[in-house]
Design a protein around this motif. Structure first.
Motif, mmCIF file in Angstrom:
data_model
loop_
_atom_site.group_PDB
_atom_site.id
_atom_site.type_symbol
_atom_site.label_atom_id
_atom_site.label_comp_id
_atom_site.label_asym_id
_atom_site.label_seq_id
_atom_site.Cartn_x
_atom_site.Cartn_y
_atom_site.Cartn_z
ATOM 1 N N PRO A 1 0.833 -1.210 0.000
ATOM 2 C CA PRO A 1 0.000 0.000 0.000
ATOM 3 C C PRO A 1 0.866 1.257 0.000
ATOM 4 N N PRO A 2 0.662 2.164 -0.941
ATOM 5 C CA PRO A 2 1.447 3.392 -0.969
ATOM 6 C C PRO A 2 0.961 4.377 0.083
ATOM 7 N N ASN A 3 1.827 5.302 0.471
ATOM 8 C CA ASN A 3 1.432 6.387 1.355
ATOM 9 C C ASN A 3 0.447 7.283 0.600
ATOM 10 N N GLN A 4 -0.790 7.290 1.045
ATOM 11 C CA GLN A 4 -1.841 7.959 0.287
ATOM 12 C C GLN A 4 -1.676 9.484 0.276
ATOM 13 N N GLU A 5 -1.165 10.037 1.369
ATOM 14 C CA GLU A 5 -0.940 11.482 1.408
ATOM 15 C C GLU A 5 0.112 11.889 0.390
ATOM 16 N N ASN A 6 1.208 11.141 0.342
ATOM 17 C CA ASN A 6 2.261 11.423 -0.644
ATOM 18 C C ASN A 6 1.748 11.227 -2.062
ATOM 19 N N LEU A 7 0.944 10.180 -2.247
ATOM 20 C CA LEU A 7 0.404 9.898 -3.581
ATOM 21 C C LEU A 7 -0.448 11.063 -4.071
#
Length: 306
Positions: A22-28
């Motif tokens: 799972p990617p860091n959603q804030e950074n994404l």
């Protein structure tokens, strides 16, 4: 025979997938402004926000997003949000004929190394080892040089890496030329004995890693060495080995380990490339021809797009 994807133009749509963790959603979300500034439109994979333990969704979900992006005629490039772990789990289920019939830019690094290796060996498609959206570009301290790497996608031009970009050091002298492959050492080692075992014969091999003790790097390089993967290679580019430091008092240094195996292989080798888990992180195409000259401490890589 290498197949190059078509270069991007402003107004194109790029697809974002999370084929590993799972990617860091804030950074994404923060990275989207960068893509917009490049003049690109964005289409998210259906499951890019999913979480399934340490995976960004089930194997079927992550596979579905990968396939859908290559099927989608509107999508001109497939950009990975992040790495982590999981691409090896879907490699055997990928429809490589679909990718071969719909060649487009594929971009990522770290765990994505398994997909770079599998896609090139099954289809001949050149791909890009480069900084990812959530892992790199969307971070608040994202480096402008890392961002500039994306410019390679807009114009077919060779990429030259020299000492003007970082301090380079020769391990074994000489000149070499061949198709450049590789990426994360852990992932390259994990292909051994699988249908996707990395083919290093007459290739220039890039290796990098993160958070591995020297003894772990030793184990993985020894595995590649015993499998003949190092002696078969034409040359070596050593990227960044971020935080690959001893966790115990009695240890060889990372440099001692790298030098031992590279000198054992006896092929031209240069270390010090800012490629990998570092900032700045320079992107390079894989699956295309590269030439290296240790005397000049320079590597020239042909364009990864047409």
């Amino acid at each position: 025979m290498t197949m190059k994807p078509k270069h991007l133009i402003k107004g194109d749509t790029v697809g974002i997938i999370a084929p590993a963790s799972p990617p860091n959603q804030e950074n994404l979300q923060r990275s989207l402004a960068f893509l917009k500034d490049l003049g690109l439109h964005v289409k998210f994979g259906r499951h890019v926000h999913n979480e399934y333990g340490y995976l960004a969704g089930s194997d079927d979900e992550r596979l579905e997003d990968l396939h859908n992006m290559f099927k989608d005629k509107e999508v001109k490039a497939v950009i990975c949000a992040g790495g982590g772990y999981g691409t090896g789990r879907i490699a055997a289920s990928i429809d490589y004929k679909l990718i071969e019939q719909n060649p487009k830019i594929f971009w990522g690094y770290s765990d994505i190394t398994f997909l770079h290796t599998a896609i090139y060996q099954r289809t001949g498609l050149a791909t890009f080892h480069g900084p990812m959206l959530a892992s790199d570009i969307g971070r608040e301290e994202a480096d402008d040089l890392s961002k500039a790497s994306f410019n390679q996608l807009f114009e077919p031009a060779p990429f030259t890496y020299s000492e003007t970009m970082s301090s380079l050091e020769t391990i074994v002298e000489g000149k070499a030329a061949g198709t450049i492959i590789g990426g994360n050492l852990s992932l390259l080692a994990s292909t051994i004995g699988t249908p996707f075992e990395a083919d290093t014969k007459d290739k220039i091999l890039l290796i990098e890693d993160i958070n591995e003790e020297p003894r772990a790097v030793d184990r993985m390089l020894n595995q590649l060495h015993m499998a003949g993967k190092l002696t078969e290679a034409a040359g070596f580019l050593l990227g960044d080995f971020n935080n690959c430091v001893p966790q115990r008092e009695q240890s060889l240094s990372l440099e001692e380990v790298l030098d031992h195996y590279i000198k054992l292989a006896g092929k031209p080798a240069i270390k010090g490339f800012l490629i990998g888990h570092c900032s700045p992180h320079y992107a390079i195409p894989l699956g295309v021809t590269a030439s290296m000259n240790t005397g000049e401490k320079k590597v020239v890589i042909e364009s990864g797009v047409q």
